[in-house]
Design a protein around this motif. Structure first.
Motif, short mmCIF file in Angstrom:
data_model
loop_
_atom_site.label_atom_id
_atom_site.label_comp_id
_atom_site.label_asym_id
_atom_site.label_seq_id
_atom_site.Cartn_x
_atom_site.Cartn_y
_atom_site.Cartn_z
N LEU A 1 0.95 -1.23 0.04
CA LEU A 1 0.10 0.02 0.17
C LEU A 1 0.84 1.38 0.17
CD1 LEU A 1 -2.70 -1.13 2.57
CD2 LEU A 1 -2.94 -0.54 0.21
N VAL A 2 1.82 1.41 0.95
CA VAL A 2 2.62 2.56 0.72
C VAL A 2 3.55 2.67 -0.43
CG1 VAL A 2 4.94 3.33 2.03
CG2 VAL A 2 3.07 2.37 3.24
N LEU A 3 4.11 1.53 -1.19
CA LEU A 3 4.95 1.69 -2.19
C LEU A 3 3.84 2.04 -3.59
CD1 LEU A 3 7.06 -1.32 -2.07
CD2 LEU A 3 7.68 1.10 -1.91
N ALA A 4 2.60 1.91 -3.49
CA ALA A 4 1.63 2.24 -4.34
C ALA A 4 1.81 3.80 -4.70
CB ALA A 4 0.14 1.87 -4.01
N GLY A 5 1.91 4.50 -3.39
CA GLY A 5 2.03 5.82 -3.31
C GLY A 5 3.16 6.53 -4.12
N CYS A 6 4.19 5.47 -4.70
CA CYS A 6 5.29 5.77 -5.36
C CYS A 6 5.15 5.89 -6.90
CB CYS A 6 6.43 4.96 -5.03
SG CYS A 6 6.90 5.28 -3.23
N ALA A 7 3.89 5.36 -7.36
CA ALA A 7 3.75 4.82 -8.79
C ALA A 7 3.76 6.04 -9.66
CB ALA A 7 2.16 4.38 -9.14
N LYS A 8 4.75 6.07 -10.74
CA LYS A 8 4.81 7.20 -11.59
C LYS A 8 3.81 7.43 -12.54
CE LYS A 8 9.98 7.71 -11.35
NZ LYS A 8 11.24 7.74 -12.04
N ASP A 9 3.25 6.25 -13.03
CA ASP A 9 2.16 6.44 -14.11
C ASP A 9 0.74 6.67 -13.28
OD1 ASP A 9 0.75 6.35 -16.32
OD2 ASP A 9 0.65 4.23 -16.40
N ALA A 10 0.74 7.98 -12.85
CA ALA A 10 -0.39 8.47 -11.90
C ALA A 10 -0.76 9.74 -12.35
CB ALA A 10 -0.08 8.18 -10.47
N PRO A 11 -1.46 9.80 -13.50
CA PRO A 11 -1.80 11.02 -14.11
C PRO A 11 -2.66 12.01 -13.13
CG PRO A 11 -2.83 9.44 -15.20
CD PRO A 11 -2.21 8.73 -14.30
N GLN A 12 -3.47 11.43 -12.19
CA GLN A 12 -4.43 12.09 -11.33
C GLN A 12 -3.74 12.28 -9.97
OE1 GLN A 12 -8.15 10.85 -14.20
NE2 GLN A 12 -8.45 10.87 -11.94
N ASP A 13 -2.46 12.25 -9.89
CA ASP A 13 -1.73 12.47 -8.56
C ASP A 13 -1.65 14.01 -8.21
OD1 ASP A 13 -0.28 12.50 -6.43
OD2 ASP A 13 1.61 11.62 -7.38
N TYR A 14 -2.34 14.18 -7.11
CA TYR A 14 -2.48 15.65 -7.11
C TYR A 14 -1.16 16.24 -6.26
CZ TYR A 14 -4.37 13.70 -2.70
OH TYR A 14 -4.53 13.16 -1.25
#
Lengths: 382, 413
Positions: free
Chosen positions: B31-44
């Motif tokens: 879960l924590v590492l999911a926050g590091c995803a680079k392909d996240a176009p809607q990351d605010y």
């Protein structure tokens, strides 16, 4: 052979049968037919009751029968007076009347019958719950008071409200405020008297309230029968008023009570100003001081503009909502909406909706100020 | 089932505490590492415009403070739980209250909250600024897509002589403060492009404003963030930022007059099919009947919201049906989405080229729209809407008609 009760019913049967024969023979026409049918019905009913009474022998129990001391009618605790058979009968009658007259009468009667049957059943059961009449009565109260009091209070409140509303709809508008004042004063005074005279009996207080209630309901019924007063319909904003084709008097009356200020100023698509030189322009929200002569409006949604009249004359803002063919295929006429006439320095909201693109209308969508020539703001609806 | 076949879990089958802890730790780590995803176009947390940057400048310190407070509180609770675990020891001496500690624990959070409140209020007022607006666009939500009307006048140095109406993709000039005037035609929606600004509710009868500005040319995605009915999850949108010259080209292209398909072509047949089946609701600007009269749509007569997407330049957009289904091939889509700055405008303005056109979604949409996107568009159940559709109904087109329509629509660029 015949018991006392049976004799009574047999006599009533014979009497009504004879009456039916005599009435039928002497009175002709629809009245005679109807009366004869009624009397025959009565005779049949009495005959039925006589038969039941004869069969049960008035509920007599032979003195030698086992358990006579508890089964005999005389050994049963006397039953209390009951109004529920009467209420049920009224309800059934009301159902019959309602079935041929108004559905509301029928519905109210059904409710009345259901309520009466429930009351009657529970009263009948409670009166035989034990040989202690006081205990039986308390049983009935425990079961029915939680239902009776709120329902009765609601019915009385509804009666008061309905009667009062009928009165207020009937009397003159100016007299209405005096009626309010007088009734309010009477209630306050009566309440004060009740509070001050602590020794007043429940009967006296209940009587006074009942008399007041009856008076109110009586006047309410009379008001309902006489119908509501004539309410004058005042002219309102129409296309004719907005385009100046209505009569002077109509336009004057529409403008007479127009508000000159608005409280809500958000959500506007543009502020529209008529300045002191009678130049009309729009400021789009957020664009600062850029003056626009056209506003792009989304279709099929309500939009608001805020009109500010800074000219010396009272002016209204009119929105021209287009011209479309009529349902019969003929050329339609232009539709318009507008504010009331706004005094110098006044403001008004104008809400409108354009469902079709500008291409569908044979006249342009635009904002104008009647009486101010050569000034308009185009409304563009893509 | 035979009783002997039943699987009975016994204590012996249970994973050991160590194994259980390992599993829980792995799930938490995932879960924590999911926050590091680079392909996240809607990351605010990846702002691409000054408004989003202001929000980010505020939320990061708040997040760090909240994280520190969270760690301290949870650590203290954990320490107390383990340290003072009931091991049968005597109950310690009981005391009632500790005024100094309680005062400190009241004042400290108050100071932290006051410290957060000052920049929050400043940011809120700053984000609400409109006096620097250089372009106005009306944004209207309806179930389940967004429409954009471009107001006439200057837009970041580009003149828009006539209103432009489009949907799905909000095209704006780079480095230009654009004012969105947001409303709705049916229920409450909410407009959000996380990389460019916060969200703003679209409420029927009200007009809410939102300033939008992009630092760099590119495509920024978003989606409706207010539950708005059956296909809320399929109500998506994008903002496309173009350099001024590219924006000028886009505007010019949008206002190009209609070019009818070549006579006797499949597209020409498709034009007739479009007029017969689609034009009641969908407008293609400039299209005309055989007698030369313009074909004007009347979606207000057939659709609850009163509008349907304008398809004049459909193939300049990269997705359809509430910007939910791509009509670009995956390769072209990836290239477009990942390109930022130089070169993006040229790529975007090509529109959906024949090499990049993936007709699968469009074909399926024409064949069975209600199957692709749940809507209340059942022709047998329109009682509650006064006979109007809420979404696109199934028109029961034949495969030939679908071929014709695709041939016609692919020329709408």
């Amino acid at each position: 052979m015949f018991t006392t009760g049976s004799k009574l019913f047999v006599g009533a049967t014979v009497l009504s049968t004879v009456g039916a024969i005599v009435f039928g023979a002497s009175v002709g026409g629809p009245t005679g037919t109807l009366g004869t049918i009624g009397l025959i019905s009565v005779a049949i009913a009495f005959g039925f009751l006589a038969g039941i009474n004869f069969f049960t022998r008035d509920g007599n129990v032979p003195a030698m029968e086992p358990g006579v001391e508890v089964n005999a009618a005389a050994a049963q605790p006397p039953v209390g007076r009951s109004m529920w058979p009467l209420v049920t009968a009224v309800g059934v009658g009301g159902m019959a009347i309602g079935a041929v007259s108004k559905p509301v009468v029928f519905k109210v009667s059904v409710i009345l019958v259901l309520a009466a049957v429930v009351e009657w059943m529970i009263q009948g059961w409670s009166e035989r719950a034990s040989s202690d009449r006081a205990y039986n009565d308390s049983l009935r109260k425990r079961l029915l008071h939680p239902l009776e009091f709120p329902i009765l209070a609601s019915v009385i409140a509804a009666l008061v409200i309905y009667s009062f509303s009928r009165i207020m709809l009937t009397i003159d508008k100016d007299a209405g405020r005096w009626v309010f004042i007088i009734i309010g004063a009477v209630i306050t005074i009566v309440g004060f008297v009740f509070a001050a005279k602590r020794g007043m009996s429940k009967g006296t207080a209940g009587g006074i309230v009942a008399v007041g209630l009856l008076a109110l309901v009586g006047v309410g019924v009379a008001s309902a029968v006489s119908g509501q007063r004539t309410i004058e319909e005042h002219p309102h904003i129409t296309t004719a008023v907005c385009l100046g084709t209505a009569s002077e008097a109509e336009i004057e009356e529409v403008d007479a009570k127009g508000s000159q200020t608005v409280a809500a100023k958000s959500s506007v698509i543009a502020n529209v100003y008529l300045d002191e030189t009678e130049h009309l322009f729009a400021l789009n929200g957020g664009i600062g001081t850029v003056e626009y002569q056209e506003i792009t409006v989304p279709r099929s949604t309500d939009v608001h503009v805020l009109f500010h009249n800074d000219s010396a004359e009272p002016r209204r803002l009119t929105v021209h909502l287009g011209t479309f063919p009529a349902a019969d295929g003929t050329a339609g006429s232009e539709i318009a909406d507008c504010t009331t006439a706004i005094e110098e320095g006044g403001e008004a909201f104008l809400t409108f909706r354009l469902d079709k693109s500008q291409a569908a209308s044979s006249t342009p969508y635009r904002l104008t100020v009647p009486g101010v020539e050569g000034q308009e703001i185009k409304l563009l609806v893509p | 089932m035979d009783r002997s076949e039943k699987t009975v879990t016994t204590l012996g089958d249970m994973p050991s505490p160590r194994r259980r802890w390992t599993r829980a730790a792995l799930v938490g780590l995932g879960l924590v590492l999911a926050g590091c995803a680079k392909d996240a176009p809607q990351d605010y947390f990846q702002p691409k415009g000054p408004n989003a940057q202001k929000i980010d400048d505020l939320q990061r310190p708040v997040f760090y403070i909240a994280a520190i407070v969270g760690v301290v509180v949870l650590g203290a609770v954990g320490y107390i739980v383990f340290k003072f675990k009931d091991r049968g020891q005597d109950i310690p001496e009981q005391s009632h209250g500790n005024p100094k500690l309680e005062i400190a624990l009241t004042i400290l959070p108050a100071i932290i909250l006051a410290g957060i409140a000052v920049p929050t209020v400043i940011t809120v007022f700053d984000l609400d600024r409109k006096d620097d607006t250089e372009c106005i666009i009306n944004v209207t939500g309806q179930q389940w897509w967004w429409e954009y009307d471009y107001a006439t006048g200057d837009c970041g140095g580009v003149n828009i002589p006539e209103p432009i109406v489009t949907s799905g993709e909000l095209v704006i000039p780079v480095d230009t403060p654009v004012l969105l005037r947001i409303t709705s035609r049916d229920v409450i929606h909410s407009y959000w492009i996380p990389a460019l600004n916060g969200k703003r509710d679209a409420v029927p009868g009200r007009l809410h404003t939102l300033r939008m500005q992009a630092d760099e040319a590119g495509l920024y995605t978003g989606q409706c963030t207010e539950f708005c009915g059956l296909s809320h999850a399929r109500m998506r949108q994008a903002a496309v930022a173009l350099d001024q010259a590219d924006f000028q080209s886009w505007v010019d292209n949008q206002l190009e007059p209609y070019v009818a398909p070549e006579a006797d072509s499949l597209a020409a047949t498709g034009e007739g099919t479009f007029i017969a089946n689609c034009s009641k609701c969908h407008q293609v600007n400039g299209i005309a009947n055989a007698d030369g009269t313009p074909v004007l749509s009347d979606p207000d007569l057939y659709v609850v919201s009163g509008v349907a997407p304008n398809l004049t330049n459909l193939l300049t957009r990269t997705a359809i049906a509430g910007w939910t289904f791509d009509i670009l091939t995956e390769e072209c889509r990836t290239t477009l989405w990942e390109t930022k700055g130089e070169g993006f405008g040229e790529l975007y303005l090509q529109g959906v080229t024949p090499e990049c056109f993936d007709e699968v979604a469009l074909r399926e949409w024409l064949r069975n729209p209600t199957g692709m996107k749940p809507m209340f568009a059942d022709a047998t159940n329109l009682e509650s809407t006064g006979g109007k559709y809420r979404g696109m109904p199934n028109l029961n087109l034949t495969e030939d008609q679908i071929d014709q329509l695709i041939a016609f629509l692919i020329e709408r660029k």
